[in-house]
Design a protein around this motif. Structure first.
Motif, PDB file in Angstrom:
ATOM      1  N   GLN A 102       0.842  -1.185   0.000  1.00 53.33           N
ATOM      2  CA  GLN A 102       0.000   0.000   0.000  1.00 53.33           C
ATOM      3  C   GLN A 102       0.882   1.241   0.000  1.00 53.33           C
ATOM      4  O   GLN A 102       1.922   1.272   0.651  1.00 53.33           O
ATOM      5  CB  GLN A 102      -0.937   0.003   1.210  1.00 53.33           C
ATOM      6  CG  GLN A 102      -1.922  -1.146   1.212  1.00 53.33           C
ATOM      7  CD  GLN A 102      -2.984  -1.038   2.289  1.00 53.33           C
ATOM      8  OE1 GLN A 102      -4.148  -1.310   2.052  1.00 53.33           O
ATOM      9  NE2 GLN A 102      -2.582  -0.651   3.480  1.00 53.33           N
ATOM     10  N   SER A 103       0.447   2.253  -0.740  1.00 58.97           N
ATOM     11  CA  SER A 103       1.200   3.496  -0.829  1.00 58.97           C
ATOM     12  C   SER A 103       0.243   4.678  -0.783  1.00 58.97           C
ATOM     13  O   SER A 103      -0.934   4.561  -1.131  1.00 58.97           O
ATOM     14  CB  SER A 103       2.026   3.530  -2.117  1.00 58.97           C
ATOM     15  OG  SER A 103       1.187   3.379  -3.252  1.00 58.97           O
ATOM     16  N   ILE A 104       0.764   5.815  -0.348  1.00 56.63           N
ATOM     17  CA  ILE A 104      -0.029   7.042  -0.253  1.00 56.63           C
ATOM     18  C   ILE A 104       0.010   7.769  -1.593  1.00 56.63           C
ATOM     19  O   ILE A 104       1.083   8.009  -2.157  1.00 56.63           O
ATOM     20  CB  ILE A 104       0.496   7.952   0.869  1.00 56.63           C
ATOM     21  CG1 ILE A 104       0.534   7.191   2.199  1.00 56.63           C
ATOM     22  CG2 ILE A 104      -0.369   9.200   0.988  1.00 56.63           C
ATOM     23  CD1 ILE A 104      -0.810   6.732   2.686  1.00 56.63           C
ATOM     24  N   MET A 105      -1.159   8.135  -2.096  1.00 59.84           N
ATOM     25  CA  MET A 105      -1.268   8.857  -3.359  1.00 59.84           C
ATOM     26  C   MET A 105      -1.073  10.358  -3.130  1.00 59.84           C
ATOM     27  O   MET A 105      -1.191  10.856  -1.997  1.00 59.84           O
ATOM     28  CB  MET A 105      -2.639   8.597  -3.980  1.00 59.84           C
ATOM     29  CG  MET A 105      -2.928   7.122  -4.222  1.00 59.84           C
ATOM     30  SD  MET A 105      -1.780   6.401  -5.412  1.00 59.84           S
ATOM     31  CE  MET A 105      -2.334   7.234  -6.905  1.00 59.84           C
ATOM     32  N   PRO A 106      -0.756  11.127  -4.201  1.00 58.82           N
ATOM     33  CA  PRO A 106      -0.574  12.581  -4.064  1.00 58.82           C
ATOM     34  C   PRO A 106      -1.780  13.298  -3.474  1.00 58.82           C
ATOM     35  O   PRO A 106      -1.635  14.318  -2.803  1.00 58.82           O
ATOM     36  CB  PRO A 106      -0.307  13.033  -5.509  1.00 58.82           C
ATOM     37  CG  PRO A 106       0.282  11.838  -6.165  1.00 58.82           C
ATOM     38  CD  PRO A 106      -0.407  10.662  -5.555  1.00 58.82           C
ATOM     39  N   ASP A 107      -2.992  12.765  -3.719  1.00 61.92           N
ATOM     40  CA  ASP A 107      -4.192  13.407  -3.188  1.00 61.92           C
ATOM     41  C   ASP A 107      -4.506  12.986  -1.756  1.00 61.92           C
ATOM     42  O   ASP A 107      -5.535  13.357  -1.196  1.00 61.92           O
ATOM     43  CB  ASP A 107      -5.395  13.114  -4.085  1.00 61.92           C
ATOM     44  CG  ASP A 107      -5.700  11.615  -4.183  1.00 61.92           C
ATOM     45  OD1 ASP A 107      -4.967  10.815  -3.558  1.00 61.92           O
ATOM     46  OD2 ASP A 107      -6.665  11.246  -4.883  1.00 61.92           O
ATOM     47  N   GLY A 108      -3.619  12.186  -1.156  1.00 59.28           N
ATOM     48  CA  GLY A 108      -3.819  11.734   0.219  1.00 59.28           C
ATOM     49  C   GLY A 108      -4.508  10.399   0.341  1.00 59.28           C
ATOM     50  O   GLY A 108      -4.615   9.857   1.453  1.00 59.28           O
ATOM     51  N   GLY A 109      -4.991   9.841  -0.767  1.00 52.94           N
ATOM     52  CA  GLY A 109      -5.622   8.533  -0.725  1.00 52.94           C
ATOM     53  C   GLY A 109      -4.606   7.404  -0.643  1.00 52.94           C
ATOM     54  O   GLY A 109      -3.399   7.623  -0.688  1.00 52.94           O
ATOM     55  N   VAL A 110      -5.121   6.174  -0.536  1.00 51.92           N
ATOM     56  CA  VAL A 110      -4.277   4.990  -0.420  1.00 51.92           C
ATOM     57  C   VAL A 110      -4.500   4.089  -1.629  1.00 51.92           C
ATOM     58  O   VAL A 110      -5.636   3.861  -2.049  1.00 51.92           O
ATOM     59  CB  VAL A 110      -4.573   4.207   0.875  1.00 51.92           C
ATOM     60  CG1 VAL A 110      -3.719   2.945   0.956  1.00 51.92           C
ATOM     61  CG2 VAL A 110      -4.329   5.085   2.091  1.00 51.92           C
ATOM     62  N   LYS A 111      -3.429   3.568  -2.189  1.00 51.25           N
ATOM     63  CA  LYS A 111      -3.492   2.667  -3.334  1.00 51.25           C
ATOM     64  C   LYS A 111      -2.939   1.301  -2.932  1.00 51.25           C
ATOM     65  O   LYS A 111      -1.897   1.211  -2.282  1.00 51.25           O
ATOM     66  CB  LYS A 111      -2.683   3.230  -4.499  1.00 51.25           C
ATOM     67  CG  LYS A 111      -2.738   2.386  -5.767  1.00 51.25           C
ATOM     68  CD  LYS A 111      -1.942   3.048  -6.883  1.00 51.25           C
ATOM     69  CE  LYS A 111      -2.026   2.265  -8.184  1.00 51.25           C
ATOM     70  NZ  LYS A 111      -1.248   2.921  -9.267  1.00 51.25           N
ATOM     71  N   SER A 112      -3.637   0.226  -3.310  1.00 57.37           N
ATOM     72  CA  SER A 112      -3.201  -1.141  -3.029  1.00 57.37           C
ATOM     73  C   SER A 112      -2.786  -1.819  -4.328  1.00 57.37           C
ATOM     74  O   SER A 112      -3.532  -1.781  -5.310  1.00 57.37           O
ATOM     75  CB  SER A 112      -4.327  -1.946  -2.368  1.00 57.37           C
ATOM     76  OG  SER A 112      -4.684  -1.392  -1.131  1.00 57.37           O
ATOM     77  N   ILE A 113      -1.620  -2.423  -4.334  1.00 56.70           N
ATOM     78  CA  ILE A 113      -1.100  -3.106  -5.518  1.00 56.70           C
ATOM     79  C   ILE A 113      -0.763  -4.541  -5.141  1.00 56.70           C
ATOM     80  O   ILE A 113      -0.012  -4.790  -4.192  1.00 56.70           O
ATOM     81  CB  ILE A 113       0.157  -2.409  -6.065  1.00 56.70           C
ATOM     82  CG1 ILE A 113      -0.146  -0.951  -6.409  1.00 56.70           C
ATOM     83  CG2 ILE A 113       0.681  -3.141  -7.297  1.00 56.70           C
ATOM     84  CD1 ILE A 113       1.077  -0.165  -6.840  1.00 56.70           C
ATOM     85  N   MET A 130      -5.900  -1.598  -6.782  1.00 56.54           N
ATOM     86  CA  MET A 130      -7.109  -0.998  -6.232  1.00 56.54           C
ATOM     87  C   MET A 130      -6.776   0.407  -5.747  1.00 56.54           C
ATOM     88  O   MET A 130      -5.746   0.604  -5.097  1.00 56.54           O
ATOM     89  CB  MET A 130      -7.665  -1.833  -5.066  1.00 56.54           C
ATOM     90  CG  MET A 130      -8.268  -3.161  -5.483  1.00 56.54           C
ATOM     91  SD  MET A 130      -8.984  -4.056  -4.078  1.00 56.54           S
ATOM     92  CE  MET A 130      -7.486  -4.626  -3.267  1.00 56.54           C
ATOM     93  N   SER A 131      -7.610   1.351  -6.041  1.00 55.49           N
ATOM     94  CA  SER A 131      -7.355   2.742  -5.653  1.00 55.49           C
ATOM     95  C   SER A 131      -7.870   3.025  -4.250  1.00 55.49           C
ATOM     96  O   SER A 131      -8.333   4.119  -3.954  1.00 55.49           O
ATOM     97  CB  SER A 131      -8.019   3.694  -6.654  1.00 55.49           C
ATOM     98  OG  SER A 131      -9.413   3.431  -6.732  1.00 55.49           O
ATOM     99  N   THR A 132      -7.793   2.010  -3.376  1.00 58.71           N
ATOM    100  CA  THR A 132      -8.250   2.120  -1.993  1.00 58.71           C
ATOM    101  C   THR A 132      -7.350   1.267  -1.114  1.00 58.71           C
ATOM    102  O   THR A 132      -6.524   0.483  -1.598  1.00 58.71           O
ATOM    103  CB  THR A 132      -9.706   1.623  -1.843  1.00 58.71           C
ATOM    104  OG1 THR A 132      -9.758   0.237  -2.224  1.00 58.71           O
ATOM    105  CG2 THR A 132     -10.664   2.425  -2.706  1.00 58.71           C
ATOM    106  N   ALA A 133      -7.534   1.399   0.190  1.00 64.34           N
ATOM    107  CA  ALA A 133      -6.875   0.494   1.130  1.00 64.34           C
ATOM    108  C   ALA A 133      -7.537  -0.879   1.041  1.00 64.34           C
ATOM    109  O   ALA A 133      -8.654  -1.027   0.532  1.00 64.34           O
ATOM    110  CB  ALA A 133      -6.972   1.054   2.546  1.00 64.34           C
TER     111      ALA A 133
END
Length: 322
Positions: A102-113, A130-133
């Motif tokens: 999981q990583s933090i996106m520039p907009d403050g959201g969390v991305k799961s790969i 997934m563009s979420t936790a």
């Protein structure tokens, strides 16, 4: 640089499995750590050995980064610098490591790969995003499906291996009551194709590590507060003991974990301990006062255990001799 020193413990596994654990101290308990077997750069955390016994996946810091150590060549490969936690598992062939970072996106959201690291090609391949936790990556040993819990439900990926496909008669005879799914908050039991979902009770502090039995009918997990639990086919969870890092034996109804040593109500260290498939704890296998033995792994269908010492860059081995 490598060292090799195998220490033997006289332990009657048949008595352990079918008669019960004998009370009192176990003769031959290791009283000191001894010399290390392997050293690597950085510390070992959340260690997992592949089913064939050649590779060890581990984290340098708790929940951050993921590396693979090749025990044959002593080479270390950086797999991910992201937040992985307990969300990684080996394929049955021992050459593919599946993980969710999981990583933090520039907009403050969390991305799961969700990715796979190929240990023969030394290459990462992205399987899903997934563009979420999300919850922990969970690999079901019965049908080699990767499952993960997202905000829209359970996402499933079927993994195919030519040497691991089940014959039609095996599929027809397989009995499956439900599936396990791990999240950061709790262990879940899924039935009716994932429509029904039930949380297994524990101390509520969150899941630190977990392991599904080779037959898929049992799960054992440790909480953030250091308590180990077991459940069979979704039945009410059973508290085993205070400890961490439980792992099933690959072909015996036996598990090993880091059992807590306490002074009063305070945990002062961890020593290796065994339990049977029903969660009845047995003897401690080590007795060290100034170190904690963590993340024990059964090596390649044997009774040899590989483990690390907390806050160290060293691996050690321990033989449980029948």
């Amino acid at each position: 640089m490598r060292w090799l020193k195998i220490r033997k413990i006289s332990l009657n596994l048949l008595t352990t499995l079918f008669v019960g654990f004998a009370p009192g101290p176990l003769l031959g308990v290791v009283a000191a750590v001894g010399k290390p077997w392997v050293r690597v750069p950085g510390y070992f955390n959340h260690m997992r050995m592949d089913p064939k016994g050649r590779f060890v996946a581990y984290q340098d810091e708790d929940g951050l980064g993921l590396s693979v150590l090749d025990l044959k060549t002593s080479q270390v490969y950086l797999v991910s610098e992201g937040q992985v936690g307990a969300s990684f598992a080996w394929s049955p062939d021992g050459y593919r490591l599946f993980y969710r970072e999981q990583s933090i996106m520039p907009d403050g959201g969390v991305k799961s790969i969700i990715s796979a690291f190929d240990c023969s090609l030394f290459k990462n391949v992205v399987i899903d995003e997934m563009s979420t936790a999300s919850g922990f990556l969970t690999l079901d040993p019965r049908d080699l499906r990767i499952q993960i819990l997202g905000p829209k439900g359970v996402r499933t990926k079927k993994i195919y291996f030519p040497s691991e496909r089940l014959a039609k008669w095996q599929v027809a005879q397989r009995i499956e009551h439900g599936k396990w799914l791990a999240t950061q908050q709790s262990m879940l039991w899924l039935t009716h194709g994932g429509i029904s979902m039930r949380r297994l009770e524990d101390d509520g502090s969150g899941v630190e590590s977990f392991d599904i039995s080779p037959h898929g009918d049992r799960v054992v997990w440790a909480t953030q507060n250091g308590r180990v639990y077991l459940s069979h086919n979704g039945e009410d969870s059973k508290f085993i003991a205070y400890g961490r890092d439980p792992r099933w034996h690959p072909n015996r109804p036996l598990l090993i974990f880091s059992g807590a040593r306490t002074v009063g109500n305070k945990i002062v260290s961890y020593d290796l301990r065994i339990a049977d498939q029903h969660g009845n704890p047995g003897q401690f296998l080590t007795a060290t006062q100034f170190s904690s033995e963590r993340w024990p792994q059964w090596r390649a269908d044997s009774d040899r255990v590989v483990y690390a010492v907390e806050q160290s860059d060293e691996l050690y081995t321990l033989d449980l001799k029948p």
